[in-house]
Design an enzyme around this catalytic site. Structure first.
Site, PDB file in Angstrom:
ATOM      1  N   CYS A 121       0.685  -1.233  -0.008  1.00 55.80           N
ATOM      2  CA  CYS A 121       0.018  -0.131  -0.117  1.00 55.80           C
ATOM      3  C   CYS A 121       0.815   1.406  -0.109  1.00 55.80           C
ATOM      4  O   CYS A 121       0.267   2.303  -0.059  1.00 55.80           O
ATOM      5  CB  CYS A 121      -0.839   0.031   1.159  1.00 55.80           C
ATOM      6  SG  CYS A 121      -1.965  -1.408   1.408  1.00 55.80           S
ATOM      7  N   HIS A 262      -3.303   7.044   3.695  1.00 57.64           N
ATOM      8  CA  HIS A 262      -3.638   5.977   2.931  1.00 57.64           C
ATOM      9  C   HIS A 262      -5.152   5.538   3.328  1.00 57.64           C
ATOM     10  O   HIS A 262      -5.573   5.622   4.419  1.00 57.64           O
ATOM     11  CB  HIS A 262      -2.651   4.874   3.370  1.00 57.64           C
ATOM     12  CG  HIS A 262      -3.109   3.348   2.855  1.00 57.64           C
ATOM     13  ND1 HIS A 262      -3.681   3.240   1.419  1.00 57.64           N
ATOM     14  CD2 HIS A 262      -3.241   2.257   3.629  1.00 57.64           C
ATOM     15  CE1 HIS A 262      -3.776   2.092   1.464  1.00 57.64           C
ATOM     16  NE2 HIS A 262      -3.577   1.517   2.699  1.00 57.64           N
ATOM     17  N   ASN A 292     -10.173  -0.233   0.589  1.00 58.15           N
ATOM     18  CA  ASN A 292      -8.561  -0.080   0.322  1.00 58.15           C
ATOM     19  C   ASN A 292      -8.027  -0.673  -0.958  1.00 58.15           C
ATOM     20  O   ASN A 292      -8.317  -1.901  -1.250  1.00 58.15           O
ATOM     21  CB  ASN A 292      -8.051  -0.989   1.687  1.00 58.15           C
ATOM     22  CG  ASN A 292      -6.472  -0.980   1.701  1.00 58.15           C
ATOM     23  OD1 ASN A 292      -5.884  -0.429   0.652  1.00 58.15           O
ATOM     24  ND2 ASN A 292      -5.764  -1.526   2.815  1.00 58.15           N
TER      25      ASN A 292
HETATM   26  O1  UT7 Z   1      -3.355  -1.462   3.712  1.00 59.71           O
HETATM   27  C1  UT7 Z   1      -3.169  -2.219   4.863  1.00 59.71           C
HETATM   28  C2  UT7 Z   1      -4.194  -3.094   4.926  1.00 59.71           C
HETATM   29  N1  UT7 Z   1      -4.856  -3.466   6.315  1.00 59.71           N
HETATM   30  C3  UT7 Z   1      -5.435  -2.538   6.997  1.00 59.71           C
HETATM   31  O2  UT7 Z   1      -5.269  -1.442   7.199  1.00 59.71           O
HETATM   32  C4  UT7 Z   1      -6.261  -3.244   8.174  1.00 59.71           C
HETATM   33  C5  UT7 Z   1      -5.950  -2.680   9.533  1.00 59.71           C
HETATM   34  N2  UT7 Z   1      -6.913  -3.304  10.666  1.00 59.71           N
HETATM   35  C6  UT7 Z   1      -8.091  -2.926  10.432  1.00 59.71           C
HETATM   36  O3  UT7 Z   1      -8.568  -2.257   9.625  1.00 59.71           O
HETATM   37  C7  UT7 Z   1      -9.109  -3.976  11.512  1.00 59.71           C
HETATM   38  O4  UT7 Z   1      -8.130  -4.447  12.547  1.00 59.71           O
HETATM   39  C8  UT7 Z   1     -10.191  -4.653  10.854  1.00 59.71           C
HETATM   40  C9  UT7 Z   1     -11.100  -3.814   9.965  1.00 59.71           C
HETATM   41  C10 UT7 Z   1      -9.363  -5.622   9.852  1.00 59.71           C
HETATM   42  C11 UT7 Z   1     -10.902  -5.321  11.998  1.00 59.71           C
HETATM   43  O5  UT7 Z   1     -11.267  -4.650  13.012  1.00 59.71           O
HETATM   44  P1  UT7 Z   1     -11.127  -4.912  14.576  1.00 59.71           P
HETATM   45  O6  UT7 Z   1     -12.069  -3.867  15.126  1.00 59.71           O
HETATM   46  O7  UT7 Z   1      -9.634  -5.028  14.886  1.00 59.71           O
HETATM   47  O8  UT7 Z   1     -11.960  -6.332  14.815  1.00 59.71           O
HETATM   48  P2  UT7 Z   1     -11.352  -7.564  15.278  1.00 59.71           P
HETATM   49  O9  UT7 Z   1     -10.420  -8.157  14.130  1.00 59.71           O
HETATM   50  O10 UT7 Z   1     -10.667  -7.422  16.492  1.00 59.71           O
HETATM   51  O11 UT7 Z   1     -12.866  -8.598  15.445  1.00 59.71           O
HETATM   52  C12 UT7 Z   1     -13.915  -8.241  16.115  1.00 59.71           C
HETATM   53  C13 UT7 Z   1     -14.799  -9.366  15.794  1.00 59.71           C
HETATM   54  C14 UT7 Z   1     -14.290 -10.651  15.991  1.00 59.71           C
HETATM   55  O12 UT7 Z   1     -15.188 -11.543  16.535  1.00 59.71           O
HETATM   56  P3  UT7 Z   1     -14.961 -12.033  18.024  1.00 59.71           P
HETATM   57  O13 UT7 Z   1     -13.521 -12.560  18.141  1.00 59.71           O
HETATM   58  O14 UT7 Z   1     -14.904 -10.858  18.784  1.00 59.71           O
HETATM   59  O15 UT7 Z   1     -16.006 -12.836  18.334  1.00 59.71           O
HETATM   60  C15 UT7 Z   1     -14.261 -11.050  14.405  1.00 59.71           C
HETATM   61  O16 UT7 Z   1     -14.463 -12.466  14.271  1.00 59.71           O
HETATM   62  O17 UT7 Z   1     -15.327  -9.153  14.801  1.00 59.71           O
HETATM   63  C16 UT7 Z   1     -15.287 -10.492  13.962  1.00 59.71           C
HETATM   64  N3  UT7 Z   1     -15.241 -10.029  12.489  1.00 59.71           N
HETATM   65  C17 UT7 Z   1     -16.680  -9.658  11.693  1.00 59.71           C
HETATM   66  N4  UT7 Z   1     -17.703  -9.825  12.076  1.00 59.71           N
HETATM   67  C18 UT7 Z   1     -18.533  -9.101  10.911  1.00 59.71           C
HETATM   68  C19 UT7 Z   1     -14.308  -9.904  11.907  1.00 59.71           C
HETATM   69  N5  UT7 Z   1     -14.706  -9.518  10.519  1.00 59.71           N
HETATM   70  C20 UT7 Z   1     -15.823  -9.513  10.348  1.00 59.71           C
HETATM   71  C21 UT7 Z   1     -16.744  -9.088   9.399  1.00 59.71           C
HETATM   72  N6  UT7 Z   1     -18.282  -9.139   9.920  1.00 59.71           N
HETATM   73  N7  UT7 Z   1     -16.192  -8.776   8.105  1.00 59.71           N
END
Ligand code: UT7
Length: 334
Positions: A121, A262, A292
């Protein structure tokens, strides 16, 4: 010594096919509400079958060349920032040269150098640094920098933790040493990386992936990510790199006209803006519409900001990005 370097053309290409959060609700266990609150994303664009990163890149490149008033034959270097090239070989840069009708003897220096590079990215920021270096070495150089991604081809649409995040797009700029038709001067750039964090974001399918004909593609073929670790690193690295480039150029936050980070996640964009302490009206975001698009987010955001009247030639603009590798960096335009 800081050699003058200017952007004299900017273009973008957004594939027409839209994939909304509601479309994704039909593919994985997710909701528009979860995606919107955790990422800000409402929709993303995906390439049609048979249309590749090089095609989208060519459209963006043509727009940038048109604005610059530069013909393809005048280009001396084509650099393509992508982590989703059409092929491992040939380079997408060579494909784009071919599609633009640029041949071996073209180029105002009698030759054309074509090359892909992968800074994930951060590709557009790294590319502007490369363009500055080339223009410093060859003041007559005319660099076409294209950032193009076909991330939907490496998105695992059964993995809800990644498939809601990404989209396809391309952006391009023409960079030269002369201020003829200049939109912005590329005043400074800083680029960093930390290879010890290589495991945080991965797209498989390279030569480390041992496959033979007939094998079923495994999950490692697609994008995988440790979301929260990436989130924390993104906020810290973009904030610090931005502070560093502003300090070494003696530019204050008040003097900045626009901050374009970004576009990965609205929460990351807001967190960086808050940590920097920049007026929130100066922080540009369009991740809601595209998701993204990796290397393409910055030139696409620049083009959108310009269309909205928020970005004009000569404005002081701070670009910053982070991505797989990990890589990160910032650019100051003026
Ligand atoms: O260019 C570089 C690319 N990457 C990035 O910029 C990513 C940076 N990271 C992020 O943007 C965030 O970490 C995410 C958007 C990927 C995830 O958000 P989060 O607030 O960190 O959520 P999490 O991974 O801690 O997940 C929270 C919960 C989990 O469930 P439990 O374990 O709490 O029961 C996940 O399984 O949300 C669940 N989850 C979803 N639920 C519904 C993960 N993805 C989804 C989804 N829909 N798509």
């Amino acid at each position: 010594m800081n050699h003058p370097c200017y952007i004299c053309g900017l273009g973008s290409c957004i594939p027409p096919r839209v994939m909304t959060n509601h479309d994704l609700e039909k593919l994985v266990e997710t909701s528009d509400e979860w995606i919107t609150t955790r990422t800000g994303i409402k929709e993303r664009h995906v390439l049609e079958d048979g249309v590749n990163a090089s095609d989208c890149g060519v459209s963006a490149a043509r727009a940038a060349l048109d604005e610059a008033g530069v013909s393809p034959e005048e280009i001396t270097h084509i650099f393509v920032a992508t982590c989703t090239p059409d092929y491992l070989c040939p380079s997408t840069a060579c494909l784009i040269a071919g599609k633009l009708g640029i041949s071996a003897s073209s180029g105002r220096m009698g030759r054309v150098m074509c090359m892909d590079f992968n800074a994930a990215c951060t590709g557009f920021v790294y590319g502007l640094e490369l363009a500055r270096d080339v223009v410093a070495a060859h003041p007559d150089a005319m660099v076409l920098l294209v950032a193009t991604e076909a991330l939907s081809r490496r998105t695992n649409f059964t993995d809800r933790t990644t498939c809601v995040l990404f989209g396809d797009a391309a952006g391009a700029v023409v960079v030269r040493g002369s201020d003829k038709g200049a939109l912005w001067q590329v005043r400074d750039s800083v680029c960093s990386s930390d290879g010890s964090l290589h495991d945080l974001i991965k797209i498989g399918g390279g030569s480390a992936c041992h496959v033979k004909e007939g094998d079923v593609i495994g999950a490692d073929w697609f994008i995988s990510m440790q979301g929260m670790a990436v989130f924390k690193h993104a906020v810290r690295s973009m904030t610090e790199e931005s502070q560093s480039i502003l300090a070494r150029n003696g530019v204050s936050l008040e003097e900045l006209d626009l901050f374009i980070p970004h576009q990965a996640n609205l929460r990351i964009i807001k967190a960086v803006g808050e940590r920097l302490g920049i007026d929130e009206n100066k922080v540009f975001a369009n991740v809601q519409h595209y998701g993204n698009t990796s290397a393409a987010t910055l030139p696409v955001a620049m083009e959108d900001a310009r269309r909205l009247g928020l970005l004009r030639p000569g404005m002081k603009v701070l670009l910053t990005s982070f991505g797989g590798g990990m890589t990160w960096g910032s650019v100051l335009l003026a």
